[in-house]
Design a protein around this motif. Structure first.
Motif, PDB file in Angstrom:
ATOM      1  N   ASP A 238       0.804  -1.225   0.000  1.00 49.30           N
ATOM      2  CA  ASP A 238       0.000   0.000   0.000  1.00 49.30           C
ATOM      3  C   ASP A 238       0.833   1.269   0.000  1.00 49.30           C
ATOM      4  N   ALA A 239       2.020   1.216   0.596  1.00 55.20           N
ATOM      5  CA  ALA A 239       2.850   2.419   0.706  1.00 55.20           C
ATOM      6  C   ALA A 239       4.318   2.031   0.757  1.00 55.20           C
ATOM      7  N   LEU A 240       5.170   2.975   0.387  1.00 54.15           N
ATOM      8  CA  LEU A 240       6.612   2.748   0.454  1.00 54.15           C
ATOM      9  C   LEU A 240       7.117   2.994   1.867  1.00 54.15           C
ATOM     10  N   PRO A 241       8.138   2.257   2.291  1.00 54.73           N
ATOM     11  CA  PRO A 241       8.782   2.593   3.562  1.00 54.73           C
ATOM     12  C   PRO A 241       9.595   3.880   3.396  1.00 54.73           C
ATOM     13  N   ARG A 242      10.105   4.392   4.489  1.00 57.63           N
ATOM     14  CA  ARG A 242      10.995   5.548   4.415  1.00 57.63           C
ATOM     15  C   ARG A 242      12.422   5.010   4.274  1.00 57.63           C
ATOM     16  N   PHE A 243      13.115   5.441   3.230  1.00 58.88           N
ATOM     17  CA  PHE A 243      14.437   4.914   2.927  1.00 58.88           C
ATOM     18  C   PHE A 243      15.520   5.773   3.566  1.00 58.88           C
ATOM     19  N   VAL A 244      16.530   5.099   4.140  1.00 60.17           N
ATOM     20  CA  VAL A 244      17.612   5.785   4.832  1.00 60.17           C
ATOM     21  C   VAL A 244      18.948   5.378   4.226  1.00 60.17           C
ATOM     22  N   VAL A 245      19.682   6.348   3.717  1.00 63.89           N
ATOM     23  CA  VAL A 245      21.062   6.139   3.282  1.00 63.89           C
ATOM     24  C   VAL A 245      21.953   6.295   4.501  1.00 63.89           C
ATOM     25  N   VAL A 246      22.896   5.372   4.688  1.00 71.05           N
ATOM     26  CA  VAL A 246      23.893   5.553   5.739  1.00 71.05           C
ATOM     27  C   VAL A 246      25.286   5.481   5.131  1.00 71.05           C
ATOM     28  N   ARG A 291      18.440  12.502  -5.695  1.00 66.74           N
ATOM     29  CA  ARG A 291      17.109  12.805  -6.235  1.00 66.74           C
ATOM     30  C   ARG A 291      16.042  11.934  -5.591  1.00 66.74           C
ATOM     31  N   LEU A 292      16.344  10.656  -5.405  1.00 71.24           N
ATOM     32  CA  LEU A 292      15.378   9.742  -4.788  1.00 71.24           C
ATOM     33  C   LEU A 292      15.097  10.123  -3.335  1.00 71.24           C
ATOM     34  N   LEU A 293      16.129  10.513  -2.611  1.00 73.91           N
ATOM     35  CA  LEU A 293      15.936  10.924  -1.220  1.00 73.91           C
ATOM     36  C   LEU A 293      15.003  12.123  -1.125  1.00 73.91           C
ATOM     37  N   GLY A 298      13.299  10.787   1.949  1.00 70.31           N
ATOM     38  CA  GLY A 298      14.247   9.890   2.589  1.00 70.31           C
ATOM     39  C   GLY A 298      15.144  10.603   3.572  1.00 70.31           C
ATOM     40  N   LEU A 299      16.045   9.843   4.177  1.00 77.73           N
ATOM     41  CA  LEU A 299      16.978  10.374   5.164  1.00 77.73           C
ATOM     42  C   LEU A 299      18.395   9.962   4.798  1.00 77.73           C
ATOM     43  N   CYS A 300      19.365  10.751   5.243  1.00 81.32           N
ATOM     44  CA  CYS A 300      20.769  10.408   5.038  1.00 81.32           C
ATOM     45  C   CYS A 300      21.496  10.620   6.360  1.00 81.32           C
ATOM     46  N   VAL A 301      22.175   9.580   6.833  1.00 79.09           N
ATOM     47  CA  VAL A 301      22.846   9.627   8.127  1.00 79.09           C
ATOM     48  C   VAL A 301      24.303   9.219   7.950  1.00 79.09           C
ATOM     49  N   SER A 302      25.215   9.987   8.528  1.00 76.96           N
ATOM     50  CA  SER A 302      26.627   9.606   8.529  1.00 76.96           C
ATOM     51  C   SER A 302      27.043   9.254   9.949  1.00 76.96           C
ATOM     52  N   VAL A 303      27.926   8.266  10.084  1.00 77.25           N
ATOM     53  CA  VAL A 303      28.335   7.777  11.399  1.00 77.25           C
ATOM     54  C   VAL A 303      29.857   7.720  11.501  1.00 77.25           C
ATOM     55  N   LYS A 304      30.358   7.923  12.706  1.00 79.29           N
ATOM     56  CA  LYS A 304      31.795   7.917  12.963  1.00 79.29           C
ATOM     57  C   LYS A 304      32.334   6.493  13.010  1.00 79.29           C
ATOM     58  N   ASP A 305      33.626   6.351  12.775  1.00 76.16           N
ATOM     59  CA  ASP A 305      34.253   5.031  12.825  1.00 76.16           C
ATOM     60  C   ASP A 305      34.120   4.382  14.197  1.00 76.16           C
ATOM     61  N   GLU A 306      34.202   5.179  15.277  1.00 77.59           N
ATOM     62  CA  GLU A 306      34.043   4.614  16.615  1.00 77.59           C
ATOM     63  C   GLU A 306      32.648   4.021  16.791  1.00 77.59           C
ATOM     64  N   GLU A 307      31.640   4.688  16.229  1.00 76.20           N
ATOM     65  CA  GLU A 307      30.268   4.188  16.303  1.00 76.20           C
ATOM     66  C   GLU A 307      30.109   2.915  15.478  1.00 76.20           C
ATOM     67  N   ILE A 308      30.796   2.860  14.343  1.00 76.36           N
ATOM     68  CA  ILE A 308      30.746   1.676  13.483  1.00 76.36           C
ATOM     69  C   ILE A 308      31.367   0.480  14.205  1.00 76.36           C
ATOM     70  N   ALA A 332      23.618   3.976  12.630  1.00 72.64           N
ATOM     71  CA  ALA A 332      22.696   4.990  12.115  1.00 72.64           C
ATOM     72  C   ALA A 332      21.354   4.936  12.837  1.00 72.64           C
ATOM     73  N   LEU A 333      20.845   3.728  13.064  1.00 74.61           N
ATOM     74  CA  LEU A 333      19.553   3.591  13.739  1.00 74.61           C
ATOM     75  C   LEU A 333      19.624   4.158  15.155  1.00 74.61           C
ATOM     76  N   ARG A 334      20.720   3.913  15.833  1.00 78.62           N
ATOM     77  CA  ARG A 334      20.867   4.447  17.185  1.00 78.62           C
ATOM     78  C   ARG A 334      20.758   5.973  17.180  1.00 78.62           C
ATOM     79  N   LYS A 335      21.378   6.613  16.199  1.00 79.04           N
ATOM     80  CA  LYS A 335      21.303   8.070  16.104  1.00 79.04           C
ATOM     81  C   LYS A 335      19.883   8.537  15.787  1.00 79.04           C
ATOM     82  N   LEU A 336      19.210   7.811  14.914  1.00 79.23           N
ATOM     83  CA  LEU A 336      17.843   8.188  14.534  1.00 79.23           C
ATOM     84  C   LEU A 336      16.862   8.017  15.688  1.00 79.23           C
ATOM     85  N   VAL A 337      17.072   6.987  16.500  1.00 74.78           N
ATOM     86  CA  VAL A 337      16.216   6.767  17.670  1.00 74.78           C
ATOM     87  C   VAL A 337      16.466   7.844  18.720  1.00 74.78           C
ATOM     88  N   GLU A 338      17.747   8.122  18.976  1.00 73.95           N
ATOM     89  CA  GLU A 338      18.100   9.119  19.993  1.00 73.95           C
ATOM     90  C   GLU A 338      17.609  10.511  19.631  1.00 73.95           C
TER      91      GLU A 338
END
Length: 382
Positions: A238-246, A291-293, A298-308, A332-338
């Motif tokens: 019925d609908a598209l999810p929300r897409f997240v680039v990390v 363009r798709l975002l 959509g969302l775009c999230v960047s994460v630090k190496d320590e977080e990875i 990325a999910l942790r940042k989006l939740v916080e």
């Protein structure tokens, strides 16, 4: 029919077109259909692929498990992980290579190649061997030793190249035209067709609110989005999810452009991250992803190496050994939740793109050595 993702120009399927004259990637037209019955995803969703797929060329790619993460409770969401590490060469690349090999054979090529940081090189080498095609692998001169060793059994020609990885992509297409080699690169239109099979498998089990995708060149992101769009066009969801680039913060050209409001990506100078599989300073599908975002909120999230690194350890503690690029999903999910962007109770789907065997941890060896006679006497061991 192939169509430019930017200007809309159309190209015939009769020739090996891979990019538009305007410089942007091409994409096969949207497919519609209904799922059928079959053991393999290629059989169940055969109406959604541009040509008949030959089982003889398959190595068993696809139909990977969806695992509910133990982190769900801590994060307050229902987190599911699509475990692409269980493909034949241990990454999602095998799906795209399987379809891409068909395209090369359809066009009459006897030689294939790819540009890779490691994952795609192993995939193209394996499937090239399966199809009996002469295979050329252009890899970065800084490729991890374990990735290089993993290429040896397939008999492909490996060429280590110094220089910018983004530029190597473009040079390979020129080389392919001159030498009669079909380069099944990261965002080849038919590689994208293979990646959309991930979306088909996901909706067979759940309908996610968010899909988080580690993103380098942009081919995987485009494929997953295309798959969901085709399912929606066919009336199957019925609908598209929300897409997240990390992306890794040390090489995040798409996120940088997205956050600044720019219409086009720019080369990311001096990239530096442990997540080498997504370390592409000038991704060939970067503008298409951007363009798709924008189009799909959509969302775009960047994460630090320590977080990875911490996310990689967290996944290891629930039995999943993934490469750093895959672990960006959890970081990325942790940042989006916080930050409150992802709501409590949301159904979140993360793509685990490749195995940790691809890039082994650079940590000291662990484990205490004892004599067999000391096992019962040493209470401190237990």
């Amino acid at each position: 029919m192939l169509k430019c993702t930017s200007c809309g120009r159309e190209y015939s399927m009769r020739k090996p077109h891979q990019r538009c004259e305007c410089g942007e990637p091409l994409e096969f037209e949207l497919m519609k259909g209904l799922p059928g019955i079959g053991r393999r995803v290629w059989e169940r969703f055969s109406e959604f692929f541009p040509f008949e797929l030959e089982p003889e060329l398959s190595l068993g790619e696809g139909d990977t498990p969806l695992v509910k993460s133990k982190l769900s409770g801590e994060l307050g969401v229902r987190l599911y992980l699509k475990n692409e590490t269980l493909n034949p060469t241990w990454s999602f690349k095998d799906r795209g290579t399987y379809v891409g090999i068909h395209r090369a054979l359809q066009l009459g090529f006897k030689r294939i190649g790819t540009v890779s940081t490691g994952n795609m090189a192993a995939s193209v080498a394996a499937y090239g061997a399966r199809a009996g095609l002469k295979t050329y692998l252009l890899v970065s001169s800084t490729i991890a030793e374990e990735k290089l060793k993993a290429l040896a059994p397939y008999g492909a020609k490996v060429i280590k190249v110094r220089g910018d990885y983004g530029e190597l992509y473009r040079r390979s297409l020129e080389l392919g035209r001159e030498r009669g080699i079909y380069f099944i690169n990261s965002d080849d239109p038919f590689r994208v067709e293979g990646y959309k099979s991930i979306s088909f498998e996901i909706v067979e089990e759940l309908t996610p609110d968010y899909v988080i995708i580690p993103t380098s060149s942009g081919g995987l992101f485009r494929g997953i989005v295309k798959g969901f769009r085709e399912l929606a066009e066919s009336g199957l969801i019925d609908a598209l999810p929300r897409f997240v680039v990390v992306q890794a913060e040390g090489c995040s050209p798409i996120c940088r452009a997205f956050e600044s409001g720019a219409e086009r990506i720019e080369r990311f100078e001096n990239p530096r991250t442990m997540a080498h599989a997504i370390e592409n300073p000038h991704p060939p599908s970067g503008n298409a992803v951007l363009r798709l975002l924008r189009e799909l909120d959509g969302l775009c999230v960047s994460v630090k190496d320590e977080e990875i690194l911490e996310a990689q350890r967290e996944l290891g503690r629930e039995g999943l050994f993934v490469q750093p690029a895959s672990a960006t999903v959890v970081a990325a999910l942790r940042k989006l939740v916080e930050s409150g962007v992802v709501e409590e109770g949301s159904r979140v789907l993360g793509i685990l793109t490749g195995s940790g065997l691809k890039v082994l941890p650079r940590e000291k060896a662990f484990g205490e050595e004892v004599d067999i006679k000391d096992l019962l006497r040493r209470a401190d061991l237990w």
